[in-house]
Design an enzyme around this catalytic site. Structure first.
Site, PDB file in Angstrom:
ATOM      1  N   MET A  36      38.619  44.393  40.194  1.00  0.00           N
ATOM      2  CA  MET A  36      39.238  43.711  41.333  1.00  0.00           C
ATOM      3  C   MET A  36      38.323  43.620  42.558  1.00  0.00           C
ATOM      4  SD  MET A  36      41.853  42.626  40.089  1.00  0.00           S
ATOM      5  CE  MET A  36      43.255  42.822  39.039  1.00  0.00           C
ATOM      6  N   ARG A  37      37.083  43.222  42.321  1.00  0.00           N
ATOM      7  CA  ARG A  37      36.140  43.070  43.429  1.00  0.00           C
ATOM      8  C   ARG A  37      35.303  41.826  43.204  1.00  0.00           C
ATOM      9  NH1 ARG A  37      35.597  47.505  46.580  1.00  0.00           N
ATOM     10  NH2 ARG A  37      36.847  49.228  45.778  1.00  0.00           N
TER      11      ARG A  37
ATOM     12  N   ASN B 198      34.355  36.987  33.171  1.00  0.00           N
ATOM     13  CA  ASN B 198      35.546  37.489  33.858  1.00  0.00           C
ATOM     14  C   ASN B 198      36.785  36.838  33.259  1.00  0.00           C
ATOM     15  OD1 ASN B 198      37.099  38.757  35.987  1.00  0.00           O
ATOM     16  ND2 ASN B 198      37.240  36.756  36.967  1.00  0.00           N
TER      17      ASN B 198
ATOM     18  N   HIS C 104      40.592  35.643  34.285  1.00  0.00           N
ATOM     19  CA  HIS C 104      41.412  35.394  35.474  1.00  0.00           C
ATOM     20  C   HIS C 104      42.806  34.923  35.033  1.00  0.00           C
ATOM     21  CE1 HIS C 104      42.337  34.578  39.614  1.00  0.00           C
ATOM     22  NE2 HIS C 104      42.859  33.433  39.227  1.00  0.00           N
TER      23      HIS C 104
ATOM     24  N   GLY D 199      43.565  48.415  32.341  1.00  0.00           N
ATOM     25  CA  GLY D 199      42.605  48.274  31.247  1.00  0.00           C
ATOM     26  C   GLY D 199      43.166  47.707  29.956  1.00  0.00           C
TER      27      GLY D 199
HETATM   28  C1  GAR Z   1      44.615  40.929  34.278  1.00  0.00           C
HETATM   29  O1  GAR Z   1      45.779  40.155  34.333  1.00  0.00           O
HETATM   30  C2  GAR Z   1      43.414  40.130  34.745  1.00  0.00           C
HETATM   31  O2  GAR Z   1      43.474  38.787  34.403  1.00  0.00           O
HETATM   32  C3  GAR Z   1      43.517  40.298  36.232  1.00  0.00           C
HETATM   33  O3  GAR Z   1      43.902  41.623  36.415  1.00  0.00           O
HETATM   34  C4  GAR Z   1      44.666  42.059  35.298  1.00  0.00           C
HETATM   35  C5  GAR Z   1      44.049  43.322  34.771  1.00  0.00           C
HETATM   36  O4  GAR Z   1      44.842  43.868  33.766  1.00  0.00           O
HETATM   37  N1  GAR Z   1      42.274  40.000  36.892  1.00  0.00           N
HETATM   38  C6  GAR Z   1      42.205  39.429  38.077  1.00  0.00           C
HETATM   39  O5  GAR Z   1      43.189  39.123  38.725  1.00  0.00           O
HETATM   40  C7  GAR Z   1      40.795  39.195  38.569  1.00  0.00           C
HETATM   41  N2  GAR Z   1      40.820  38.341  39.726  1.00  0.00           N
HETATM   42  P1  GAR Z   1      44.284  44.939  32.777  1.00  0.00           P
HETATM   43  O6  GAR Z   1      43.675  46.037  33.653  1.00  0.00           O
HETATM   44  O7  GAR Z   1      45.472  45.436  32.027  1.00  0.00           O
HETATM   45  O8  GAR Z   1      43.256  44.304  31.909  1.00  0.00           O
END
Ligand code: GAR
Length: 216
Positions: free
Chosen positions: A90-91, A107, A109, A12
């Site tokens: 993550m879905r 979103n 990425h 988060g």
């Molecule tokens: C982040 O790096 C985000 O870009 C990625 O997950 C991480 C979450 O970090 N998202 C993806 O890969 C979506 N396909 P966080 O929970 O610290 O924000």
């Protein structure tokens, strides 16, 4: 004031960057609810600390994907959420939610889309040996990380980068551009024409490497 609903699965830190943006006055928005699919998500602690209502909704407690996402859409609508934020959710989001929030789901990425969609964008880029990587904020459509691109930020990638070292560099930019994209939206500066996102006031020749400075 723009009403946000945040979906997150883990640590988060992007959720935190939005909370910080609101608390510092950078963002004129309010987070109505945090929804997570993971009861152990650290995002839940952050919600608690900032007095944000949080719901844990696990897909396995619903008959199918349709039921899961239509329930989520209902919870968001109930709270008058105007913009849905996927902050490390993550879905692949279901059609029921996308239809009810068309071009109203953002979103983040951790790669320069359309390169390296899906999971572990940072690792994919490091393994591939690219020299530039970065992050992308985009609207969510039915595909996997395929929706219209709102903002991107670039970072250098080095031959000895790992998923973690490159990921850390990218994450810093994520924390800048995600609140920024939300701010532009809240100010009514974002419109979508087909695949293209038009940002009012953005200079045409600007490469979106340092988005926050582009609009000053
Ligand atoms: C982040 O790096 C985000 O870009 C990625 O997950 C991480 C979450 O970090 N998202 C993806 O890969 C979506 N396909 P966080 O929970 O610290 O924000």
């Amino acid at each position: 004031m723009l009403i946000l609903g945040v979906l997150a699965s883990g640590r988060g830190s992007n959720f935190q960057s939005i909370l910080d943006g609101i608390e510092s006055g950078f963002l004129n928005a309010k987070i109505a609810v945090l929804i997570t699919d993971n009861p152990d998500a650290y995002a839940l602690e952050r919600a608690k600390k900032h007095n944000i209502e949080a719901l844990v909704l696990k897909p396995k407690d619903f008959p199918d994907k349709n039921a899961y996402y239509s329930h989520i859409a209902g919870e968001l609508k109930k709270r008058n959420v105007e913009l849905v934020i996927l902050a490390g959710f993550m879905r692949v989001v279901g059609k029921e939610l996308i239809d009810r929030y068309r071009n109203k789901i953002m979103n983040i990425h951790p790669a320069l889309l359309p390169s390296f969609p899906g999971l572990h964008g940072q690792k994919q880029a490091a393994d591939y040996g690219v020299k530039i990587s970065g992050c992308t904020v985009h609207f969510v459509d039915e595909g996997m990380d395929t929706g219209p691109i709102i903002i991107q930020a670039a970072v250098p990638a080095y031959h000895d980068d790992t998923e973690d070292t490159l990921g850390e560099r990218i994450l810093k930019q994520e924390h800048r551009i995600f609140p920024y994209a939300i701010k532009l939206y809240s100010e009514g500066k974002i419109s979508v024409e087909g695949r293209k996102v038009i940002i009012k006031g953005a200079s045409k020749d600007a490469v979106l490497i340092n988005p926050p400075y582009l609009f000053q």
